[in-house]
Design an enzyme around this catalytic site. Structure first.
Site, short mmCIF file in Angstrom:
data_model
loop_
_atom_site.label_atom_id
_atom_site.label_comp_id
_atom_site.label_asym_id
_atom_site.label_seq_id
_atom_site.Cartn_x
_atom_site.Cartn_y
_atom_site.Cartn_z
N SER A 79 13.69 6.48 2.28
CA SER A 79 13.13 5.13 2.10
C SER A 79 11.62 5.14 1.88
O SER A 79 11.07 4.17 1.37
CB SER A 79 13.48 4.26 3.31
OG SER A 79 13.05 4.90 4.49
N HIS A 114 7.55 2.50 7.89
CA HIS A 114 7.38 2.15 6.48
C HIS A 114 6.05 1.42 6.30
O HIS A 114 5.32 1.22 7.27
CB HIS A 114 8.54 1.27 6.02
CG HIS A 114 9.86 1.97 6.12
ND1 HIS A 114 10.70 1.82 7.19
CD2 HIS A 114 10.47 2.84 5.28
CE1 HIS A 114 11.78 2.58 7.03
NE2 HIS A 114 11.66 3.22 5.88
N ASP A 153 8.75 -2.27 12.78
CA ASP A 153 8.70 -1.12 11.87
C ASP A 153 7.28 -0.56 11.79
O ASP A 153 6.39 -1.19 11.21
CB ASP A 153 9.20 -1.56 10.48
CG ASP A 153 9.32 -0.41 9.49
OD1 ASP A 153 8.81 0.69 9.78
OD2 ASP A 153 9.93 -0.62 8.42
#
Ligand SMILES: *[C@@H]1O[C@H](CO)[C@@H](O)[C@H](O)[C@H]1NC(C)=O
Length: 369
Positions: free
Chosen positions: A125, A348, A345
């Protein structure tokens, strides 16, 4: 135990490196030319060498390069602006190498230079994160383009037909094979069979690391396999090294450097422990609105960094390491944090944001290659 062992490996690598400094081939860590000559106009002229990955973040009001609210390619969890993140400074930092400046990104120029070409990000990702950023940077430069977005299960293919440029993301978190066998899910460290789309490209940017760090319930495999040898567990960094070596062999025997430029996207930082940046009272990246100043990160280097560097150094084909570990470590403010539409998160990156700088680095290197 496994953490101790991987640190042991890392320290061993460092010690070996000190011993081997006499042998420039083994330990000249800038794997291919990390340095380039630069003048204010960004042309290759002066004799001055510049390490693009050693530098600091400077506030620059001319950023971001595009408005995230206008970009159709951003995953819901990464569009921090859309998700209501109130502070905006994280959009406005430019990466400034100590000895030179990155070339300002010109999307029109990029599309013309890569006319008739294919660019592919392969990995997890974090590769998708980079793809989303580049897709936005290019679309903002060609807003009236009749782009075609083809999103399959593994392949996301964005093309700009007026320019003949395709920018793709191929999901493949381990690079090596993860297959179902009778015993369960097996990670075959010495096998790459999903490479059919890899060598069709002009620029390939690989990345794999974060999934190797998973343990216990978050681990997505049941066994490791090397040849006939099936193991329930092994040191994950050892496994990463075997897998990366398998990938390196693939590149060495399949890539034609006259056609394809190969990059390895280095390890991207996570911010789950304030102690890493000398704020032990802080639990993670939430509420962080500023990067660390300067060009030193107080926390440890990642054990995978030495592995990536040693594997790349042993290769026969040129692979350029996008060594983003330090520059991402400094960006404790760049994660979606509480604006990820899911669990917090801190691994990311918001788009727009830090990945735009990494793509600006990629572009600077491509222009000067
Ligand atoms: C990506 O899309 C373009 C345009 O539709 C197409 O020509 C190209 O073959 C596609 N690439 C892959 C790998 O499917």
């Amino acid at each position: 135990m496994s953490i101790l062992r991987s640190h042991g490996l890392y320290i061993l690598a460092l010690v070996l490196c000190h011993i081997l400094t006499f042998l420039p081939l083994h330990c000249s860590f800038p794997v291919k030319t990390h340095t380039l000559n630069n003048t204010p106009s960004g042309k290759l002229q002066s004799q001055e060498k510049c390490d693009l990955f050693q530098g600091s973040w400077v506030f620059d009001n001319s950023f971001p390069l595009y408005d995230a609210l206008d970009c159709p390619f951003i995953d819901a969890g990464l569009n921090c602006l859309k998700n209501g993140r109130p502070d905006k400074d994280y959009l406005k930092y430019r990466w400034k190498p100590d000895g030179c400046d990155l070339i300002r990104f010109d999307g029109q120029d990029f599309l013309k230079r890569f006319s008739g070409k294919r660019i592919m990000f392969v990995g997890d990702s974090l590769s998708s994160n980079q793809w989303q950023s580049l897709a936005c940077m290019l679309q903002a430069a060609a807003p009236s383009s009749n782009y075609i977005l083809d999103s399959g299960k593994a392949l996301t293919n964005l093309s700009f037909p007026e320019y003949g440029v395709s920018v793709m993301f191929l999901k493949n978190g381990f690079l090596v094979d993860l297959v179902f066998e009778e015993v369960g899910k097996v990670l075959k460290l010495d096998s790459i069979s999903r490479s059919g789309l890899w060598n069709e490209n002009d620029v390939l940017i690989f990345n794999s690391y974060h999934w190797w760090m998973h343990t216990g319930k978050s681990q997505t495999w049941d066994y490791f396999r090397v040849g006939d040898q099936l193991s329930k567990d092994m040191d994950h960094m050892e496994a990463f090294k075997i897998a990366l070596t398998t990938w390196a062999k693939w590149v060495d025997s399949n890539i034609d450097p006259a056609k394809t430029r190969v990059f390895f996207q280095g390890i991207s930082a996570v911010h789950y422990h304030g102690a890493d940046w000398s704020e032990p009272s802080v639990r993670d990246c939430s509420g962080q609105t500023k990067p660390l100043q300067g060009s030193k990160y107080p926390g440890n280097r990642y054990p995978g960094e030495a592995i990536v560097k040693s594997v790349l150094t042993s290769m026969t084909k040129p692979v350029y390491l996008l060594d983003i570990a330090l520059l991402t470590q400094l960006r404790k403010d760049g994660h979606p944090s509480n604006y990820a539409l899911g669990p917090r998160d801190c691994s990311h990156w918001c788009v727009a944001g830090v990945p735009d700088a990494c793509n600006q680095l990629l572009n600077t290197i491509l222009v000067q290659m």
